[in-house]
Write an enzyme that holds these catalytic residues in place. Structure first.
Site, PDB file in Angstrom:
ATOM      1  N   ARG A  62      37.799  29.703  42.070  1.00  0.00           N
ATOM      2  CA  ARG A  62      38.010  29.963  43.466  1.00  0.00           C
ATOM      3  C   ARG A  62      36.602  29.850  44.216  1.00  0.00           C
ATOM      4  O   ARG A  62      36.603  29.159  45.335  1.00  0.00           O
ATOM      5  CB  ARG A  62      38.171  31.467  43.649  1.00  0.00           C
ATOM      6  N   TYR A  63      35.369  29.735  43.375  1.00  0.00           N
ATOM      7  CA  TYR A  63      34.325  29.422  43.891  1.00  0.00           C
ATOM      8  C   TYR A  63      33.685  28.347  43.019  1.00  0.00           C
ATOM      9  O   TYR A  63      33.860  28.381  41.829  1.00  0.00           O
ATOM     10  CB  TYR A  63      33.318  30.806  43.767  1.00  0.00           C
ATOM     11  N   ARG A  66      31.652  28.534  39.678  1.00  0.00           N
ATOM     12  CA  ARG A  66      32.110  29.311  38.511  1.00  0.00           C
ATOM     13  C   ARG A  66      33.342  29.636  38.428  1.00  0.00           C
ATOM     14  O   ARG A  66      34.207  29.345  39.282  1.00  0.00           O
ATOM     15  CB  ARG A  66      31.157  30.433  38.756  1.00  0.00           C
ATOM     16  N   CYS A  75      43.615  46.159  27.593  1.00  0.00           N
ATOM     17  CA  CYS A  75      42.351  46.962  27.678  1.00  0.00           C
ATOM     18  C   CYS A  75      42.278  47.872  26.786  1.00  0.00           C
ATOM     19  O   CYS A  75      43.643  48.522  26.295  1.00  0.00           O
ATOM     20  CB  CYS A  75      42.466  47.497  29.549  1.00  0.00           C
ATOM     21  N   CYS A  79      42.614  51.676  33.592  1.00  0.00           N
ATOM     22  CA  CYS A  79      42.031  52.356  34.831  1.00  0.00           C
ATOM     23  C   CYS A  79      42.934  52.385  35.902  1.00  0.00           C
ATOM     24  O   CYS A  79      43.571  51.533  36.114  1.00  0.00           O
ATOM     25  CB  CYS A  79      40.839  51.766  35.471  1.00  0.00           C
ATOM     26  N   CYS A  82      42.771  50.166  38.949  1.00  0.00           N
ATOM     27  CA  CYS A  82      42.452  48.730  38.325  1.00  0.00           C
ATOM     28  C   CYS A  82      43.226  47.650  39.663  1.00  0.00           C
ATOM     29  O   CYS A  82      44.589  47.855  39.870  1.00  0.00           O
ATOM     30  CB  CYS A  82      43.127  48.170  37.163  1.00  0.00           C
ATOM     31  N   ARG A  84      44.027  44.422  38.874  1.00  0.00           N
ATOM     32  CA  ARG A  84      44.818  43.529  38.052  1.00  0.00           C
ATOM     33  C   ARG A  84      46.252  44.358  37.409  1.00  0.00           C
ATOM     34  O   ARG A  84      46.543  43.841  36.180  1.00  0.00           O
ATOM     35  CB  ARG A  84      43.967  42.678  37.282  1.00  0.00           C
ATOM     36  N   ASP A 241      40.673  47.493  46.529  1.00  0.00           N
ATOM     37  CA  ASP A 241      41.431  46.485  47.097  1.00  0.00           C
ATOM     38  C   ASP A 241      42.869  47.190  47.514  1.00  0.00           C
ATOM     39  O   ASP A 241      43.321  48.230  46.824  1.00  0.00           O
ATOM     40  CB  ASP A 241      41.746  45.511  45.973  1.00  0.00           C
ATOM     41  N   ASP A 278      36.441  42.324  48.915  1.00  0.00           N
ATOM     42  CA  ASP A 278      36.981  41.238  48.291  1.00  0.00           C
ATOM     43  C   ASP A 278      38.120  41.014  49.349  1.00  0.00           C
ATOM     44  O   ASP A 278      39.170  41.599  49.312  1.00  0.00           O
ATOM     45  CB  ASP A 278      37.799  41.378  46.785  1.00  0.00           C
ATOM     46  N   LYS A 285      34.592  37.314  48.372  1.00  0.00           N
ATOM     47  CA  LYS A 285      33.742  38.440  48.801  1.00  0.00           C
ATOM     48  C   LYS A 285      33.071  38.429  49.895  1.00  0.00           C
ATOM     49  O   LYS A 285      32.308  37.454  50.059  1.00  0.00           O
ATOM     50  CB  LYS A 285      32.972  38.608  47.333  1.00  0.00           C
TER      51      LYS A 285
HETATM   52  C1  LIG Z   1      34.036  37.880  42.028  1.00  0.00           C
HETATM   53  C2  LIG Z   1      34.703  36.433  41.304  1.00  0.00           C
HETATM   54  C3  LIG Z   1      33.744  35.782  40.903  1.00  0.00           C
HETATM   55  C4  LIG Z   1      32.092  36.031  40.589  1.00  0.00           C
HETATM   56  O1  LIG Z   1      31.504  36.160  41.673  1.00  0.00           O
HETATM   57  P1  LIG Z   1      29.957  36.452  41.776  1.00  0.00           P
HETATM   58  O2  LIG Z   1      29.669  36.632  43.290  1.00  0.00           O
HETATM   59  O3  LIG Z   1      29.228  35.395  40.955  1.00  0.00           O
HETATM   60  O4  LIG Z   1      29.853  37.818  41.017  1.00  0.00           O
HETATM   61  C5  LIG Z   1      34.251  34.419  40.241  1.00  0.00           C
HETATM   62  N1  LIG Z   1      35.608  34.150  40.497  1.00  0.00           N
HETATM   63  C6  LIG Z   1      36.472  35.123  41.032  1.00  0.00           C
HETATM   64  C7  LIG Z   1      37.783  34.619  41.130  1.00  0.00           C
HETATM   65  C8  LIG Z   1      35.891  36.406  41.537  1.00  0.00           C
HETATM   66  O5  LIG Z   1      36.699  37.129  42.134  1.00  0.00           O
HETATM   67  S1  SF4 Z   2      39.312  47.857  35.538  1.00  0.00           S
HETATM   68 FE1  SF4 Z   2      41.657  46.810  34.817  1.00  0.00          FE
HETATM   69  S2  SF4 Z   2      40.725  45.167  33.851  1.00  0.00           S
HETATM   70 FE2  SF4 Z   2      39.222  46.496  33.859  1.00  0.00          FE
HETATM   71  S3  SF4 Z   2      39.043  47.553  31.981  1.00  0.00           S
HETATM   72 FE3  SF4 Z   2      39.921  48.863  33.699  1.00  0.00          FE
HETATM   73  S4  SF4 Z   2      42.037  48.584  33.467  1.00  0.00           S
HETATM   74 FE4  SF4 Z   2      41.045  46.633  32.296  1.00  0.00          FE
END
Ligand SMILES: *Cc1c(COP(=O)(O)O)cnc(C)c1O
Ligand code: SF4
Length: 300
Positions: A62-63, A66, A75, A79, A82, A84, A241, A278, A285
């Site tokens: 996305r960025y 990175r 996991c 959590c 979470c 995801r 979120d 986010d 973010k």
């Molecule tokens: C949060 C995130 C990152 C890392 O972002 P930083 O601001 O560098 O911590 C990279 N990719 C995705 C998709 C993210 O959600």
């Molecule tokens: S927040 Fe989600 S991805 Fe992270 S450790 Fe917990 S369950 Fe796993």
């Protein structure tokens, strides 16, 4: 409910729970709650539209500089908050996915940092993880690696000297974890972080602002002070979120901003994370800060 959102709790984390209190902050994070399936207020499976920014399965780019590699969906503890949750039932990503990720990063010179995430990447067999980190390291434009894992919080004894010896070979490596409650700052967790820091792997923390867990001034300050005491740098505090099944954890944005304003006025700068949202829909973010200069309290 468990069919929708599986559950797993490590014995260690389970033992941090006070069983007399159903609103216990440890319990809230790990024990399934009927409110998870009382879908309301438009919670969605993929609030950040991550699926849209995946050039291949499990890799979010996305960025520009990175990318984030979800190397597994497993996991050690699930959590309840979470973001995801939608992946939990998928299990470990196939090995072929990992090599496709390596190929993508190698072919994309703009990527200088790879975030190895999940799921929890430390649930991978050590040899698989080592192979993956090593392959990334051999790509010339990849300068920095980052691991995102909750293991120091939920299974700190997994941070063994031999695991740390393996990880330190892949420096510069940054380690991000997720402490949310001061009750998680146990001697075992402190030792896990100490081992990483001693090996030259800086440890940062990304908390989630969670109702009933850390949404008061006193608790948040205790958490942040505690992190600083164990040499863990608070990095982000995420607003929870709007993910399906986590609605009951969400804190009003303005309330969160007021809380963090109070924290930042009274607390060492090294303890203060950036409070971020986010933005739903995959817009990235966004820092959440009040307009301090415009408030009466600043002028008074
Ligand atoms: C949060 C995130 C990152 C890392 O972002 P930083 O601001 O560098 O911590 C990279 N990719 C995705 C998709 C993210 O959600
Ligand atoms: S927040 Fe989600 S991805 Fe992270 S450790 Fe917990 S369950 Fe796993």
């Amino acid at each position: 409910m468990i069919r929708n959102f599986p559950f797993a709790i490590t014995p260690y984390y389970f033992c941090l729970m006070k069983d007399s209190d159903i609103e216990d902050p440890i319990r809230l994070q790990c024990v399934p709650d009927p409110r998870e399936i009382a879908f309301s207020l438009g919670g969605v499976d993929d609030p950040l539209a991550e699926d849209r920014d995946m050039p291949l399965p499990g890799l979010i780019h996305r960025y520009a500089d990175r990318c984030l590699a979800m190397v597994t969906h497993t996991c050690t503890m699930y959590c309840r908050h979470c973001n995801r949750k939608r992946f939990w039932k998928e299990g470990a990503a196939a090995k072929s996915r990992l090599s496709a990720m390596i190929d993508y990063v190698a072919a994309t010179p703009g990527i200088r940092e790879v975030i190895v995430s999940g799921g929890d990447p430390l649930t991978l067999p050590e040899t698989v993880l080592e192979g993956f980190l090593g392959a990334l390291r051999s790509i010339p434009h990849v300068e920095v690696l980052r691991i995102g894992s909750r293991i120091p919080v939920v299974l700190p004894m997994r941070i063994t000297p031999s695991l740390v010896r393996m990880l330190r070979k892949h420096r510069p490596l940054w380690f991000n974890t997720q402490f949310n409650s001061p009750r998680e700052l146990t001697p075992e967790a402190a030792l896990a972080c100490q081992r990483l820091v001693d090996a030259g792997i800086p440890v940062s923390n990304q908390s989630v602002l969670l109702r009933g867990v850390n949404d008061t001034y006193e608790t948040m300050r205790e958490l942040l002070y505690g992190l600083q005491r164990i040499s863990v740098r608070p990095y982000y505090l995420f607003s929870c979120d709007p993910v399906r099944g986590a609605d009951h954890f969400r804190v009003d944005l303005w309330k969160g901003m007021e809380l963090m304003e109070r924290i930042s006025r009274s607390t060492s700068g090294l303890c203060v994370p950036l409070f971020v949202l986010d933005v739903p829909g995959g817009k990235g973010k966004m820092p959440l800060q009040t307009f301090s200069l415009l408030t009466d309290s600043f002028l008074a």
